[in-house]
Write an enzyme that holds these catalytic residues in place. Structure first.
Site, PDB file in Angstrom:
ATOM      1  N   ALA A   1     -49.113 -32.182   4.966  1.00 50.60           N
ATOM      2  CA  ALA A   1     -50.573 -32.065   4.848  1.00 50.60           C
ATOM      3  C   ALA A   1     -51.244 -33.340   4.370  1.00 50.60           C
ATOM      4  CB  ALA A   1     -50.911 -30.911   3.909  1.00 50.60           C
TER       5      ALA A   1
ATOM      6  N   PHE B   1     -53.767 -26.981   1.269  1.00 52.74           N
ATOM      7  CA  PHE B   1     -53.821 -25.744   0.501  1.00 52.74           C
ATOM      8  C   PHE B   1     -53.150 -25.885  -0.859  1.00 52.74           C
ATOM      9  CE2 PHE B   1     -53.903 -23.306   4.736  1.00 52.74           C
ATOM     10  CZ  PHE B   1     -55.283 -23.372   4.770  1.00 52.74           C
TER      11      PHE B   1
ATOM     12  N   HIS C   1     -44.670 -26.216  12.924  1.00 55.21           N
ATOM     13  CA  HIS C   1     -45.457 -25.032  12.549  1.00 55.21           C
ATOM     14  C   HIS C   1     -46.483 -24.667  13.612  1.00 55.21           C
ATOM     15  CE1 HIS C   1     -44.447 -25.814   8.039  1.00 55.21           C
ATOM     16  NE2 HIS C   1     -43.497 -25.138   8.670  1.00 55.21           N
TER      17      HIS C   1
ATOM     18  N   CYS D   1     -53.004 -15.098  25.032  1.00 53.70           N
ATOM     19  CA  CYS D   1     -53.260 -13.664  25.067  1.00 53.70           C
ATOM     20  C   CYS D   1     -51.943 -12.924  24.865  1.00 53.70           C
ATOM     21  CB  CYS D   1     -53.889 -13.271  26.405  1.00 53.70           C
ATOM     22  SG  CYS D   1     -54.051 -11.478  26.621  1.00 53.70           S
TER      23      CYS D   1
END
Length: 229
Positions: A19, A30, A112, A120
């Site tokens: 991150a 986060f 990830h 769909c």
């Protein structure tokens, strides 16, 4: 030996990032002090939450993961330059923002997933992140099926192919650069353990449990360290 000298002498580099690579692009971590908190994220961005509280999942997802205006920063562009120069063989990333590809990197293993890939659950039709961002409530396919982001939610297994390739590239690397990750989330330890070389570099703002194994530790922001590469 300096970081720049290590890169200059190596012709087989692999980068593993987290991150901290994208925070300079305006995408929050986060787990960082400016994030919303990893406990909240782990609860909402979980398979069970997606299945049982899908509309709430998408409210959170649109607000906290779909930063479609984000642009690559100096770290992303530096890695793309190293690939173009033939030095960098692969980017392995924990990030789902797609910024490495946007910067021009071609060999990228997004372990990830990627927010720009959505499908769909009924017919498999693909949709971009813009469609999800603009939708209301639960995004639906033209066939009426529910759309799911192609990212790995908490409680889901990582893609086995991605893991095999990440470990294979790490094992073959002469120089492994780790940037913007605490190395506390699976499969970080496996990727580090796969590395067999003697040019392990860790670039992170805070200590990691693997610092003692590194040949060079640089404490700082990834984009600042890479801006002159």
């Amino acid at each position: 030996m300096t970081f720049e000298e290590m890169i200059e002498r190596s012709d087989h580099i692999v980068f593993f990032g987290g991150a901290g690579v994208s925070t300079a692009s305006g995408i929050p971590d986060f787990r960082g002090c400016n994030g919303i908190g990893d406990k909240k994220a782990e609860e909402v961005l979980s398979h069970d939450f997606f299945v049982n509280r899908t509309e709430e999942f998408y409210e959170f997802y649109r607000e906290h993961l779909l930063f479609l205006e984000a642009k690559p920063n100096e770290a992303h562009y530096a890695l793309a330059r190293l690939e173009k120069a033939g030095k960098l063989k692969a980017v392995i990333t924990q990030n789902v923002d797609g910024l490495h590809r946007k910067a021009g990197s071609n060999i990228v293993y997004e372990i990830h997933g990627n927010i720009h890939y959505n499908y769909c659950m009924e017919c498999g039709k693909a949709y971009g992140a813009e469609y999800i961002k603009a939708s209301k409530g639960i995004p639906r396919c033209s066939c009426g099926g529910m759309i799911k982001p192609d990212i790995v939610l908490y409680g889901e297994s990582l893609n086995e192919y991605m893991l095999r390739m990440a470990n294979a590239y790490s094992m073959a690397a002469k120089m492994l650069i780790i940037g913007g990750t605490s190395l506390s989330v699976f499969p970080a330890s496996d990727i580090v353990d796969s590395y067999m070389g003697n040019s392990l570099v860790i670039v992170n703002e805070t200590p990691t449990e693997f610092d003692s194994r590194a040949d060079l530790v640089i404490r700082g922001r990834v984009e600042e360290v890479f801006k002159n590469i």
